[in-house]
Design a protein around this motif. Structure first.
Motif, PDB file in Angstrom:
ATOM      1  N   TYR A  42     -32.271  -6.958 -39.903  1.00 56.01           N
ATOM      2  CA  TYR A  42     -30.765  -6.998 -39.440  1.00 56.01           C
ATOM      3  C   TYR A  42     -30.064  -8.558 -39.266  1.00 56.01           C
ATOM      4  N   ASN A  48     -25.482  -9.207 -42.546  1.00 59.02           N
ATOM      5  CA  ASN A  48     -24.549  -9.809 -42.009  1.00 59.02           C
ATOM      6  C   ASN A  48     -22.990  -9.923 -42.596  1.00 59.02           C
ATOM      7  N   ILE A  51     -21.658  -6.527 -42.901  1.00 54.20           N
ATOM      8  CA  ILE A  51     -20.975  -5.862 -41.521  1.00 54.20           C
ATOM      9  C   ILE A  51     -19.773  -6.711 -41.249  1.00 54.20           C
ATOM     10  N   SER A  55     -15.584  -5.579 -39.609  1.00 57.78           N
ATOM     11  CA  SER A  55     -15.835  -6.025 -38.286  1.00 57.78           C
ATOM     12  C   SER A  55     -14.581  -5.774 -37.407  1.00 57.78           C
ATOM     13  N   THR A  99     -24.572  -8.686 -33.803  1.00 58.98           N
ATOM     14  CA  THR A  99     -25.156  -7.289 -34.271  1.00 58.98           C
ATOM     15  C   THR A  99     -25.347  -6.464 -32.727  1.00 58.98           C
ATOM     16  N   MET A 102     -22.844  -3.721 -33.365  1.00 58.03           N
ATOM     17  CA  MET A 102     -23.130  -2.831 -34.561  1.00 58.03           C
ATOM     18  C   MET A 102     -24.243  -1.957 -34.486  1.00 58.03           C
ATOM     19  N   ASN A 251     -18.466   2.463 -41.138  1.00 54.38           N
ATOM     20  CA  ASN A 251     -19.832   2.028 -40.423  1.00 54.38           C
ATOM     21  C   ASN A 251     -20.311   0.878 -41.059  1.00 54.38           C
ATOM     22  N   PRO A 252     -20.755  -0.285 -40.204  1.00 58.43           N
ATOM     23  CA  PRO A 252     -21.275  -1.717 -40.969  1.00 58.43           C
ATOM     24  C   PRO A 252     -22.604  -1.130 -41.551  1.00 58.43           C
ATOM     25  N   VAL A 253     -23.292  -0.373 -40.958  1.00 58.68           N
ATOM     26  CA  VAL A 253     -24.727   0.017 -41.530  1.00 58.68           C
ATOM     27  C   VAL A 253     -24.451   0.775 -43.024  1.00 58.68           C
ATOM     28  N   ALA A 256     -23.671  -1.815 -45.458  1.00 60.23           N
ATOM     29  CA  ALA A 256     -24.770  -2.669 -45.657  1.00 60.23           C
ATOM     30  C   ALA A 256     -25.796  -2.105 -46.512  1.00 60.23           C
TER      31      ALA A 256
END
Length: 354
Positions: A42, A48, A51, A55, A99, A102, A251-253, A256
């Motif tokens: 992460y 980063n 995400i 943001s 994070t 997140m 969703n940031p994940v 990613a």
């Protein structure tokens, strides 16, 4: 902190700067991340960067401003990157790790393995001065991380701390050793699952997707199962529609996983149909951290979650390239059933003690 200490601390770093974006930091960030195996996936630049692209699209983040504090050593090398969100208040600002907000398993700063306590203390002191004595709220700090030690030993005014249970499975040197470490009831459950599949005329296999970005099609397929399971257990109606849209596109994940070369996904197929999956990120010769794990309840008779974990462990052990399968936050019973051991993430709230 005495005046003499303050003056001495000014010479710990040759200079420092505050940035509003991370675009110019990729080379130094990657160099530090590669040098410090204790940093989790992460903390990679790719995660980063991905995400940060979403943001501003969450109610939890829209009113927080990203700030990247960068500290340089005497030789001009980057010694510490602090990726932070700053939230302004009428009286006091709050500072959090990016994070924190997140769906990431843990949070940290970006630093080499030989960062000193003095460098950490100095960096936070300088950040605190620049932001006019804010409240620092650092959540999801892994108990074994250097950041956890820095905070506990630092010159800080700790006001509050709490902890959450997380679970990880050690990757043994042989599958036989892992299998024998499980309780008899767990082994019997997996054996029964295989027997039921064979009796009912089904075949199953686990496929690992590693070392590359996940395709759009893979993301769509696994999120269908993830959302189906969430809706069965927790949500319905309009709320389920909002969650579905958010998890798929904001969703940031999820983002990613589509853009990081260290994405990881294990898929349990039964007769070519997805019955369970887990997905997250990996570090070579280190941890695999899972962000998602879900089963299709249509295959519940065959304990697809147990099959997924044990068969994934079999392949990871054969690779001999990882140390830990990190199931992260939550103390669900299945995690311990298949070899999990607890550890803790800590939440800290503090101000700089000067």
């Amino acid at each position: 902190m005495t005046p003499d200490t303050k003056r001495n601390n000014e010479y710990v770093f040759s200079r420092w700067e505050k940035l509003k974006h991370l675009k110019s930091l990729e080379t130094d960030w990657d160099m530090i991340y590669t040098s410090n195996p204790d940093l989790s996936p992460y903390q990679s630049f790719a995660f980063n960067r991905a995400i940060m692209g979403v943001s501003r699209l969450s109610p939890r983040r829209y009113n927080r401003s990203p700030r990247f504090f960068v500290f340089y050593g005497i030789k001009g090398e980057v010694r510490l990157i602090a990726p932070l969100f700053v939230r302004g208040g009428r009286s006091v600002k709050t500072v959090t790790l990016i994070t924190d907000h997140m769906p990431a398993g843990c949070s940290d700063l970006i630093y080499p393995p030989d960062l000193t306590q003095q460098e950490f203390d100095t960096a936070l002191t300088l950040i605190g001065r620049d932001l006019n004595d804010p409240v620092f709220i650092f959540r999801k700090v892994n108990q074994s991380s250097q950041l956890n030690r820095y905070i506990r030993q630092g010159a800080l005014d700790l006001n509050q701390s709490s902890k959450q249970i997380c679970v990880e499975i050690s990757i043994h040197e042989s599958y036989n050793k892992y299998w024998n470490s499980l309780r008899k009831s767990a082994r019997d459950n997996i054996t029964t699952s295989h027997n039921r599949l064979a009796k009912d005329g089904h075949t199953c296999e686990v496929k690992l997707l590693q070392g590359d970005k996940l395709s759009r099609g893979t993301i769509r397929t696994i999120m269908d199962i993830y959302l189906k399971r969430r809706f069965e257990c927790e949500y319905e109606g309009v709320r389920s529609m909002m969650l579905g849209f958010s998890k798929r596109y904001l969703n940031p994940v999820t983002r990613a996983l589509r853009h990081s070369n260290n994405s990881f996904c294990a898929i349990l197929d039964v007769d070519g149909m997805l019955a369970a999956f887990c997905a997250g990120f990996e570090r070579s010769r280190g941890r695999i951290v899972l962000s998602f794990l879900a089963i299709d309840s249509n295959w519940g008779r065959y304990s697809p979650g147990g099959l997924l974990i044990t068969e994934t462990m079999k392949q990871l052990i054969a690779q001999q390239n990882h140390t830990t399968l990190d199931l992260t936050r939550g103390d669900e019973a299945y995690k311990f059933r298949y070899g999990g051991k607890e550890y803790f993430n800590y939440d800290y709230e503090f101000r700089i003690g000067e």
